[in-house]
Structure formats: structure tokens, C-alpha cells
Write a protein that holds these residues in place. Structure first.
Motif, PDB file in Angstrom:
ATOM      1  N   LYS A   1       0.834  -1.202   0.000  1.00  0.00           N
ATOM      2  CA  LYS A   1       0.000   0.000   0.000  1.00  0.00           C
ATOM      3  C   LYS A   1       0.869   1.252   0.000  1.00  0.00           C
ATOM      4  O   LYS A   1       0.588   2.228  -0.710  1.00  0.00           O
ATOM      5  N   SER A   2       1.961   1.215   0.771  1.00  0.00           N
ATOM      6  CA  SER A   2       2.860   2.378   0.819  1.00  0.00           C
ATOM      7  C   SER A   2       3.556   2.605  -0.515  1.00  0.00           C
ATOM      8  O   SER A   2       3.911   3.737  -0.855  1.00  0.00           O
ATOM      9  N   LEU A   3       3.730   1.537  -1.283  1.00  0.00           N
ATOM     10  CA  LEU A   3       4.373   1.639  -2.596  1.00  0.00           C
ATOM     11  C   LEU A   3       3.387   1.994  -3.699  1.00  0.00           C
ATOM     12  O   LEU A   3       3.803   2.334  -4.816  1.00  0.00           O
ATOM     13  N   GLY A   4       2.094   1.888  -3.406  1.00  0.00           N
ATOM     14  CA  GLY A   4       1.088   2.126  -4.430  1.00  0.00           C
ATOM     15  C   GLY A   4       0.943   0.972  -5.402  1.00  0.00           C
ATOM     16  O   GLY A   4       0.495   1.149  -6.540  1.00  0.00           O
ATOM     17  N   THR A   5       1.315  -0.226  -4.959  1.00  0.00           N
ATOM     18  CA  THR A   5       1.269  -1.412  -5.819  1.00  0.00           C
ATOM     19  C   THR A   5      -0.140  -1.996  -5.843  1.00  0.00           C
ATOM     20  O   THR A   5      -0.772  -2.110  -4.792  1.00  0.00           O
ATOM     21  N   PRO A   6      -0.651  -2.390  -7.003  1.00  0.00           N
ATOM     22  CA  PRO A   6      -1.998  -2.979  -7.068  1.00  0.00           C
ATOM     23  C   PRO A   6      -2.037  -4.411  -6.547  1.00  0.00           C
ATOM     24  O   PRO A   6      -2.074  -5.384  -7.309  1.00  0.00           O
ATOM     25  N   PHE A   7      -1.994  -4.537  -5.231  1.00  0.00           N
ATOM     26  CA  PHE A   7      -2.086  -5.818  -4.530  1.00  0.00           C
ATOM     27  C   PHE A   7      -3.561  -6.108  -4.343  1.00  0.00           C
ATOM     28  O   PHE A   7      -4.254  -5.397  -3.615  1.00  0.00           O
ATOM     29  N   VAL A   8      -4.076  -7.154  -5.013  1.00  0.00           N
ATOM     30  CA  VAL A   8      -5.524  -7.340  -5.058  1.00  0.00           C
ATOM     31  C   VAL A   8      -6.012  -8.684  -4.548  1.00  0.00           C
ATOM     32  O   VAL A   8      -7.214  -8.849  -4.321  1.00  0.00           O
ATOM     33  N   ILE A   9      -5.093  -9.671  -4.345  1.00  0.00           N
ATOM     34  CA  ILE A   9      -5.621 -11.014  -4.132  1.00  0.00           C
ATOM     35  C   ILE A   9      -4.686 -11.891  -3.301  1.00  0.00           C
ATOM     36  O   ILE A   9      -3.474 -11.713  -3.312  1.00  0.00           O
ATOM     37  N   HIS A  10      -5.299 -12.811  -2.575  1.00  0.00           N
ATOM     38  CA  HIS A  10      -4.587 -13.827  -1.806  1.00  0.00           C
ATOM     39  C   HIS A  10      -5.105 -15.189  -2.249  1.00  0.00           C
ATOM     40  O   HIS A  10      -6.298 -15.373  -2.470  1.00  0.00           O
ATOM     41  N   GLN A  11      -4.188 -16.160  -2.379  1.00  0.00           N
ATOM     42  CA  GLN A  11      -4.577 -17.515  -2.775  1.00  0.00           C
ATOM     43  C   GLN A  11      -4.204 -18.504  -1.671  1.00  0.00           C
ATOM     44  O   GLN A  11      -3.080 -18.975  -1.610  1.00  0.00           O
ATOM     45  N   PRO A  12      -5.155 -18.813  -0.787  1.00  0.00           N
ATOM     46  CA  PRO A  12      -4.912 -19.824   0.252  1.00  0.00           C
ATOM     47  C   PRO A  12      -5.635 -21.122  -0.081  1.00  0.00           C
ATOM     48  O   PRO A  12      -6.528 -21.170  -0.926  1.00  0.00           O
ATOM     49  N   SER A  13      -5.259 -22.204   0.582  1.00  0.00           N
ATOM     50  CA  SER A  13      -6.061 -23.427   0.515  1.00  0.00           C
ATOM     51  C   SER A  13      -7.268 -23.242   1.435  1.00  0.00           C
ATOM     52  O   SER A  13      -7.193 -22.596   2.478  1.00  0.00           O
ATOM     53  N   TYR A  14      -8.409 -23.834   1.018  1.00  0.00           N
ATOM     54  CA  TYR A  14      -9.616 -23.714   1.839  1.00  0.00           C
ATOM     55  C   TYR A  14     -10.641 -24.722   1.333  1.00  0.00           C
ATOM     56  O   TYR A  14     -10.873 -24.829   0.123  1.00  0.00           O
ATOM     57  N   SER A  15     -11.216 -25.451   2.239  1.00  0.00           N
ATOM     58  CA  SER A  15     -12.291 -26.374   1.900  1.00  0.00           C
ATOM     59  C   SER A  15     -13.062 -26.695   3.167  1.00  0.00           C
ATOM     60  O   SER A  15     -12.679 -26.284   4.270  1.00  0.00           O
ATOM     61  N   MET A  16     -14.131 -27.455   3.017  1.00  0.00           N
ATOM     62  CA  MET A  16     -14.893 -27.905   4.181  1.00  0.00           C
ATOM     63  C   MET A  16     -14.018 -28.678   5.150  1.00  0.00           C
ATOM     64  O   MET A  16     -14.280 -28.702   6.356  1.00  0.00           O
ATOM     65  N   LEU A  17     -12.977 -29.322   4.638  1.00  0.00           N
ATOM     66  CA  LEU A  17     -12.108 -30.156   5.466  1.00  0.00           C
ATOM     67  C   LEU A  17     -10.835 -29.449   5.922  1.00  0.00           C
ATOM     68  O   LEU A  17     -10.056 -30.016   6.673  1.00  0.00           O
ATOM     69  N   ASN A  18     -10.633 -28.244   5.475  1.00  0.00           N
ATOM     70  CA  ASN A  18      -9.384 -27.506   5.736  1.00  0.00           C
ATOM     71  C   ASN A  18      -9.730 -26.042   5.960  1.00  0.00           C
ATOM     72  O   ASN A  18      -9.890 -25.280   5.002  1.00  0.00           O
ATOM     73  N   ARG A  19      -9.859 -25.632   7.232  1.00  0.00           N
ATOM     74  CA  ARG A  19     -10.425 -24.325   7.548  1.00  0.00           C
ATOM     75  C   ARG A  19      -9.431 -23.391   8.237  1.00  0.00           C
ATOM     76  O   ARG A  19      -9.815 -22.530   9.026  1.00  0.00           O
ATOM     77  N   TRP A  20      -8.152 -23.552   7.915  1.00  0.00           N
ATOM     78  CA  TRP A  20      -7.168 -22.728   8.614  1.00  0.00           C
ATOM     79  C   TRP A  20      -7.379 -21.244   8.373  1.00  0.00           C
ATOM     80  O   TRP A  20      -7.047 -20.414   9.234  1.00  0.00           O
ATOM     81  N   VAL A  21      -7.965 -20.860   7.236  1.00  0.00           N
ATOM     82  CA  VAL A  21      -8.163 -19.434   6.959  1.00  0.00           C
ATOM     83  C   VAL A  21      -9.168 -18.811   7.919  1.00  0.00           C
ATOM     84  O   VAL A  21      -9.158 -17.591   8.133  1.00  0.00           O
ATOM     85  N   GLU A  22     -10.040 -19.660   8.497  1.00  0.00           N
ATOM     86  CA  GLU A  22     -10.999 -19.158   9.470  1.00  0.00           C
ATOM     87  C   GLU A  22     -10.353 -19.031  10.846  1.00  0.00           C
ATOM     88  O   GLU A  22     -10.460 -17.997  11.510  1.00  0.00           O
ATOM     89  N   THR A  23      -9.685 -20.097  11.290  1.00  0.00           N
ATOM     90  CA  THR A  23      -9.072 -20.075  12.619  1.00  0.00           C
ATOM     91  C   THR A  23      -7.911 -19.093  12.693  1.00  0.00           C
ATOM     92  O   THR A  23      -7.641 -18.511  13.752  1.00  0.00           O
ATOM     93  N   ASP A  24      -7.206 -18.876  11.586  1.00  0.00           N
ATOM     94  CA  ASP A  24      -6.090 -17.941  11.525  1.00  0.00           C
ATOM     95  C   ASP A  24      -6.559 -16.490  11.444  1.00  0.00           C
ATOM     96  O   ASP A  24      -5.797 -15.567  11.716  1.00  0.00           O
ATOM     97  N   GLY A  25      -7.816 -16.280  11.074  1.00  0.00           N
ATOM     98  CA  GLY A  25      -8.329 -14.925  10.908  1.00  0.00           C
ATOM     99  C   GLY A  25      -8.026 -14.332   9.547  1.00  0.00           C
ATOM    100  O   GLY A  25      -8.224 -13.125   9.329  1.00  0.00           O
ATOM    101  N   LEU A  26      -7.551 -15.147   8.608  1.00  0.00           N
ATOM    102  CA  LEU A  26      -7.159 -14.614   7.307  1.00  0.00           C
ATOM    103  C   LEU A  26      -8.334 -14.000   6.552  1.00  0.00           C
ATOM    104  O   LEU A  26      -8.200 -12.928   5.943  1.00  0.00           O
TER     105      LEU A  26
END
Length: 344
Positions: free
Chosen positions: A183-208
Motif C-alpha cells: 500500500k505504501s508503494l502504491g502497488t496494485p495488490f488485489v488477491i490472496h490464494q490460500p487453501s480452503y475447503s470444508m475439510l481444511n479451515r485454517w483461513v478461518e481459525t487464523d483470521g485470514l
């Protein structure tokens, strides 16, 4: 017979805004992680890609090391771009990544500026492109200053080799740090690609997911089908010869225990009650409530793409359905890995 694009290809796809950016992504994207290396015939790759495009899938996701061997998926897709997709570049979103081992020596992986820059150059040459739409840092590098990796991504945009940048498998804290730098550089950072499924919910517990919402970032989740576990492929208890488990590609057979299969069979019954296949249920689940921009699927045959896109006919859930899913698919009920590149 030469393929011609379906003139109604955009009618059956949902397009979601990627975070707070102007970029729209299809609700389902096609990943070329598996089945696009030299171990798959080219005609199959063509059929998968053209089927996806005819269904409104405009986003094709690659990485430098996809194959086997590394680099072969980009070479194959480059051929498809020149032949079947000739003249369609402006209707496509093409992404690639750098982070995992690509070539020998100390400069062939992780997150240094030298590696990121060289890898992007190589990817563009393999695909025959002047630029990619999104270029990712494929994993967090604990031994390189985060500022260096982010500056490398920024330079790719400033040099015209990428339109947007993203990160993959960074945990919530590292994502906040990356966002602050870019953000400080003004770079168009738009997306994150994590693993996620009904069986793999680390993005929820991690707060991502909360971090992405707060930062105005989109998300494209990989392995929404849990490497094929959330399909009807293993329900009968046998391991098909053409499956990822049998080929040792990404799914370990230890996850196909009798206990886990009982949970998967129960999830399949929920899917059937909704008029869906298990794969469609799994994709609809990650897209529920609009928190995920796109579900990234892989395919070994065109029919799998068709089935996955069918999930979009019903992506709404009742509270009862969600509770029933949780009974059989909470982390810990099925012993599946969680994949962030760094634990908290």
C-alpha cells in the motif's frame, strides 16, 4: 474440427469483484497445477481449457513449477494461447507465481528479488506473453526480508510485466505486513490464494478471511475439493488408478481412512438432498456468503469442469444444512492437512 468459442459463454458464469479493485474474476477459475505436464497428452489439455472458456471461465492459474517437469504447464498453455485462444488474450486473466523450487542452485526458489524477477521473465517466455495479469509470491520466505519480496512484485508491475500482484499461503499476520508495504508503494495488490475447503479451515481459525475483508483484498481458494476427497471418487472405498491418491501427486492415501470416508459419505448425502454432486456442494460451500471471490479447480477431463460449474446453480445454504456439514467436516473430524506457508 477447429474449436470456435461458445458465443453465450458469459451467460452461465458469475463474476465477482476482486476485493476493492476493479478486477472481476469468475466464481470458478481453472488451475493448471496437475494434468498439464508432459504426462498428459496435449489434446486433453486443449479440451479442458476450451471447455472451461466455453463455460465462462476466463481465469487460468499457473505457476513456474507446474508440470511435471517444472515449466511444462506454462509451455503447454502457451501453445493453447497461440492456437486455440489466438485473438482472445484480452478476454483472459492469466496468473503465475514464483516461490517453490524451479532450478538448481541458491537462486532457484523462495522470495529474493533475483529469483522473483528471473522467474517472471522465464514464465513470460514459456507462455509467449508480454505480461501476466496477476503475479504471486507463491509462499512466504522466512529468510528474505518481506520488503525485498514485495519490492520485487512492485517492480514487475512498474516494468509492465504484471498488472496486479498477489500472495499465496501467507498467514494473517504476514498478509497484513505485505499489505502495508505494498500500500505504501502504491502497488496494485488485489488477491490472496490460500487453501480452503470444508475439510481444511485454517483461513478461518487464523483470521485470514477477516484480514482480507479489512484490507480490501480478494481471495481465490485452491483445493476446494480437498485434492479430490470431496468428490465421489473415493466414496466406495477403492482408489481409482487415475486418481491423485494412486499417482501420489498430492493426496496421501492415509487420509482415506474408514473413519474419514464415513464422514465424506455423510457429506455426499447432504449434497444429494440439495440436488448436487459432492464436488458441487464443496464448491458452493466455499463460495457461500460471498467471502471468497473465486474457487480454483483442477481437472483431468472436461466433464469435471462442467460438473464444477454446475455448482453455481445453488450456492445458498440454510442454517440447518451448514450445521449438518459442520457435523462431518470440522477440522479435526477429518484429519486433513492445513496449508499456510508459515504457522502462527
Amino acid at each position: 474440427m477447429k474449436w470456435t468459442p461458445n458465443p453465450n459463454r458469459y451467460d452461465q458464469m458469475i463474476y465477482n469483484r476482486c476485493g476493492a479493485s476493479g478486477l472481476l474474476l469468475p466464481a470458478i477459475s481453472l488451475g493448471l497445477w496437475h494434468n498439464f505436464g508432459n504426462d498428459t497428452d496435449h489434446a486433453t489439455k486443449v479440451n479442458i481449457c476450451t471447455t472451461a472458456f466455453d463455460l465462462g471461465i476466463t481465469h487460468f492459474d499457473l505457476a513456474n513449477n507446474y508440470g511435471p517437469p517444472p515449466g511444462s504447464a506454462e509451455i503447454a498453455f502457451g501453445q493453447i494461447l497461440r492456437e486455440e485462444f489466438a485473438g482472445l488474450r484480452d478476454e483472459l486473466i492469466i496468473s503465475s507465481k514464483a516461490g517453490y523450487l524451479m532450478w538448481p542452485g541458491p537462486y532457484g526458489e523462495w522470495g529474493s528479488r533475483k529469483y522473483i524477477t528471473a522467474s517472471c521473465e522465464q514464465s513470460l517466455k514459456r507462455m509467449g506473453l508480454d505480461y501476466v495479469d496477476i503475479f504471486y509470491s507463491h509462499r512466504y520466505d522466512p529468510n528474505t526480508p518481506l520488503e525485498e519480496t514485495m519490492l520485487a512484485l512492485d517492480q514487475l508491475v512498474r516494468s509492465g510485466k504484471a498488472l496486479y500482484v498477489g500472495i499465496s499461503s501467507y498467514n494473517s499476520q504476514r498478509t497484513k505486513e505485505a499489505h502495508s508495504i505494498l500500500k505504501s508503494l502504491g502497488t496494485p495488490f488485489v488477491i490472496h490464494q490460500p487453501s480452503y475447503s470444508m475439510l481444511n479451515r485454517w483461513v478461518e481459525t487464523d483470521g485470514l478471511l477477516d484480514t482480507l475483508d479489512d484490507s480490501g483484498l480478494g481471495s481465490i481458494v485452491f483445493s476446494p475439493l480437498a485434492q479430490g476427497m470431496l468428490t465421489d471418487k473415493y466414496i466406495k472405498g477403492n482408489i481409482p488408478e487415475d486418481s491423485r491418491a494412486s499417482q501420489g501427486k498430492s493426496l496421501q492415501t492415509k487420509f482415506l481412512s474408514d473413519e474419514n470416508l464415513q464422514h465424506i459419505k455423510a457429506l455426499n448425502e447432504i449434497a444429494l438432498s440439495r440436488g448436487q454432486t459432492l464436488a458441487q456442494l464443496a464448491i458452493a460451500w466455499v463460495l457461500r456468503k460471498g467471502r471468497v471471490t473465486s474457487a480454483l479447480i483442477g481437472a483431468s477431463k472436461p466433464q469435471q469442469v462442467i460438473d464444477c460449474v454446475g455448482a453455481l446453480k445453488n450456492i445458498d445454504f440454510t442454517e440447518k444444512e451448514l450445521a449438518e456439514i459442520d457435523e462431518h467436516a470440522k477440522d479435526g473430524d477429518i484429519n486433513l492437512w492445513s496449508q499456510s506457508s508459515e504457522s502462527n
